[in-house]
Design an enzyme around this catalytic site. Sequence first.
Site, PDB file in Angstrom:
ATOM      1  N   GLU A  35     -30.614  78.801  15.901  1.00  0.00           N
ATOM      2  CA  GLU A  35     -30.531  80.131  16.264  1.00  0.00           C
ATOM      3  C   GLU A  35     -29.112  80.512  16.291  1.00  0.00           C
ATOM      4  OE1 GLU A  35     -34.440  80.845  19.027  1.00  0.00           O
ATOM      5  OE2 GLU A  35     -32.335  80.992  19.842  1.00  0.00           O
ATOM      6  N   CYS A  86     -22.067  82.982  19.064  1.00  0.00           N
ATOM      7  CA  CYS A  86     -22.289  81.844  19.514  1.00  0.00           C
ATOM      8  C   CYS A  86     -22.925  80.903  18.389  1.00  0.00           C
ATOM      9  CB  CYS A  86     -23.175  81.781  20.815  1.00  0.00           C
ATOM     10  SG  CYS A  86     -23.620  80.393  21.451  1.00  0.00           S
ATOM     11  N   CYS A 123     -29.427  67.205  20.114  1.00  0.00           N
ATOM     12  CA  CYS A 123     -28.203  66.672  20.603  1.00  0.00           C
ATOM     13  C   CYS A 123     -28.590  65.344  21.023  1.00  0.00           C
ATOM     14  CB  CYS A 123     -27.815  67.632  22.045  1.00  0.00           C
ATOM     15  SG  CYS A 123     -26.173  67.132  22.635  1.00  0.00           S
ATOM     16  N   CYS A 134     -27.749  65.883  29.024  1.00  0.00           N
ATOM     17  CA  CYS A 134     -27.510  66.738  30.332  1.00  0.00           C
ATOM     18  C   CYS A 134     -28.785  67.047  30.823  1.00  0.00           C
ATOM     19  CB  CYS A 134     -26.341  67.824  29.940  1.00  0.00           C
ATOM     20  SG  CYS A 134     -25.165  67.165  28.937  1.00  0.00           S
ATOM     21  N   CYS A 172     -30.096  70.748  30.720  1.00  0.00           N
ATOM     22  CA  CYS A 172     -29.738  71.807  29.560  1.00  0.00           C
ATOM     23  C   CYS A 172     -31.267  71.320  28.556  1.00  0.00           C
ATOM     24  CB  CYS A 172     -28.799  71.138  28.725  1.00  0.00           C
ATOM     25  SG  CYS A 172     -28.662  71.719  26.960  1.00  0.00           S
ATOM     26  N   GLY A 190     -26.116  71.564  20.505  1.00  0.00           N
ATOM     27  CA  GLY A 190     -25.496  70.420  19.850  1.00  0.00           C
ATOM     28  C   GLY A 190     -23.984  70.004  20.466  1.00  0.00           C
ATOM     29  N   GLU A 191     -23.468  68.898  20.282  1.00  0.00           N
ATOM     30  CA  GLU A 191     -22.321  68.613  20.842  1.00  0.00           C
ATOM     31  C   GLU A 191     -21.263  68.685  19.581  1.00  0.00           C
ATOM     32  OE1 GLU A 191     -20.287  68.013  23.625  1.00  0.00           O
ATOM     33  OE2 GLU A 191     -18.859  67.802  21.946  1.00  0.00           O
ATOM     34  N   SER A 242     -16.698  74.342  22.860  1.00  0.00           N
ATOM     35  CA  SER A 242     -17.023  73.793  24.076  1.00  0.00           C
ATOM     36  C   SER A 242     -17.704  72.419  23.810  1.00  0.00           C
ATOM     37  CB  SER A 242     -18.324  74.531  24.595  1.00  0.00           C
ATOM     38  OG  SER A 242     -18.803  73.747  25.742  1.00  0.00           O
ATOM     39  N   LEU A 257     -17.716  70.932  32.786  1.00  0.00           N
ATOM     40  CA  LEU A 257     -17.529  70.110  33.730  1.00  0.00           C
ATOM     41  C   LEU A 257     -18.649  70.096  34.705  1.00  0.00           C
ATOM     42  CD1 LEU A 257     -14.664  68.676  34.948  1.00  0.00           C
ATOM     43  CD2 LEU A 257     -14.451  70.859  36.370  1.00  0.00           C
ATOM     44  N   HIS A 258     -18.878  70.889  35.384  1.00  0.00           N
ATOM     45  CA  HIS A 258     -20.406  71.139  36.188  1.00  0.00           C
ATOM     46  C   HIS A 258     -20.270  70.344  37.345  1.00  0.00           C
ATOM     47  CE1 HIS A 258     -21.591  73.221  32.775  1.00  0.00           C
ATOM     48  NE2 HIS A 258     -21.967  72.386  31.955  1.00  0.00           N
ATOM     49  N   ASN A 261     -29.573  78.548  33.718  1.00  0.00           N
ATOM     50  CA  ASN A 261     -31.035  79.345  33.171  1.00  0.00           C
ATOM     51  C   ASN A 261     -32.066  78.326  32.911  1.00  0.00           C
ATOM     52  OD1 ASN A 261     -32.545  80.455  31.080  1.00  0.00           O
ATOM     53  ND2 ASN A 261     -31.363  79.971  29.309  1.00  0.00           N
ATOM     54  N   CYS A 284     -34.576  92.590  39.639  1.00  0.00           N
ATOM     55  CA  CYS A 284     -35.367  91.411  39.350  1.00  0.00           C
ATOM     56  C   CYS A 284     -36.569  91.304  40.047  1.00  0.00           C
ATOM     57  CB  CYS A 284     -34.494  90.253  39.186  1.00  0.00           C
ATOM     58  SG  CYS A 284     -34.857  89.083  38.162  1.00  0.00           S
TER      59      CYS A 284
END
Length: 407
Positions: free
Chosen positions: A121, A134, A141, A145, A148, A205-206, A237, A260-261, A336, A379
């Site tokens: 996508e 994007c 991947c 993570c 993700c 993907g990375e 990224s 980073l996260h 998300n 929402c």
Amino acid sequence: MTLSMDISNAAERSVSTRADYTKASLIGLGREALRLALIDIGVSEKQSKMRASQLWHWLYVRGVSDFSAMKNISKDMRKSLQENFTIARPQIVTEQISEDGTRKWLLRFPPRGAGLPVEVETVYIPEQGRGTLCISSQVGCTLNCTFCHTGTQKLVRNLTAEEILVQLLIARDRLGDFPHIDTPQGAIVPDGGRKVSNIVMMGMGEPLYNFENVKTALLIASDPEGLSLSKRRITLSTSGVVPNIKRTGEEIGVMLAVSLHAVRDRLRDELVPINKKYPLAVLIDACRNYPNVSNARRITFEYVMLKGINDSLEDARDLVNLLKGLHAKINLIPFNPWPGSNYECSSQEQIEKFADFVNQCGYASPIRRPRGQDILAACGQLKSESERLRIKERLALEAMISGHGEN
Ligand code: SAH
Ligand code: SF4
């Protein structure tokens, strides 16, 4: 990230099919590789440079996807190109267009040894003065993570340079961003200028585990005599593949974003497990040495807001301390959620507190209140859970994709 966004109320349709994968594509070959491909079909060494330049112009300035459109190339040459190569676009399985102009294309590429054809996508978000695309770099991947969705999927394969680049070409086709194509009536695109003005390598993907293909595609996308996107408008990224960070700066020269996260190794080991291989100190050191970083060319640090995990004011303080002295921007992304995920998104209130803290410390970290914000306020009143999820997904995607690179 998995760009699984389902655009509510979107118009969805199947757009095109390409069947012929037997011929080699000329899309995604660098200039020298293109010249050598022409020599392979009998173009003389002497003529090859000029012919490659002609083709380059047709492919990347005019955006043609059919040799017959190349009017300044002789019939015999066109025939020979046609017999040996393809420049056709891949299959667009579906195109979704939302009311606010966001577009999502589902593209199908051949298996290339992966067993079945693969699907990828690509998402386009128009905003005031810019349009950001994007792009994905892999199918699946190798990294895991924990927050993700892509991390739950095995790597199927790397995308080729052609497949990475063609995501841009298709967006430009469909938005009328090439000279011979009109913008579709009613399309929401930035006023004047390019319809696709910015790229982020933030799809599936990375990218730094598919370095050569990403490099080839991005160098073609930024070639001044072709697609000519400024490198300041391209953001790559990475989760932190340290050995390739320096190479990205030196060999590609695009803007860098780092996922980073977490600001403590113990937590980052869990959220972004590549941290066990390249811990925070090593990662931050690589960022400090990223070529050409300046106040005008800052590194973006992405930080996904996970309720009760990494969103305390103590985390915010440690984040600011960690980035001290770096030319940095902080991008807070609302988590998300996806079916089966073990995290929750921080509350809007907590995200704002966190953002206020880092802003006060001098780091720009805009909380986007995008077009969806009015919807988010409502929402709680939305009837179905799936509707609520869709809106959260959309906000996360906008926060992730918007605002990178120069305007
Ligand atoms: N592999 C690269 C690029 C793709 S992911 C990387 O990790 O940087 C792009 C961004 O989306 C990363 O910052 C990633 O951490 C973030 N992301 C992934 N899943 C997410 C989710 N469920 N919610 C919010 N952001 C997410
Ligand atoms: Fe997702 Fe991590 Fe892979 Fe990025 S590196 S796509 S965040 S699993």
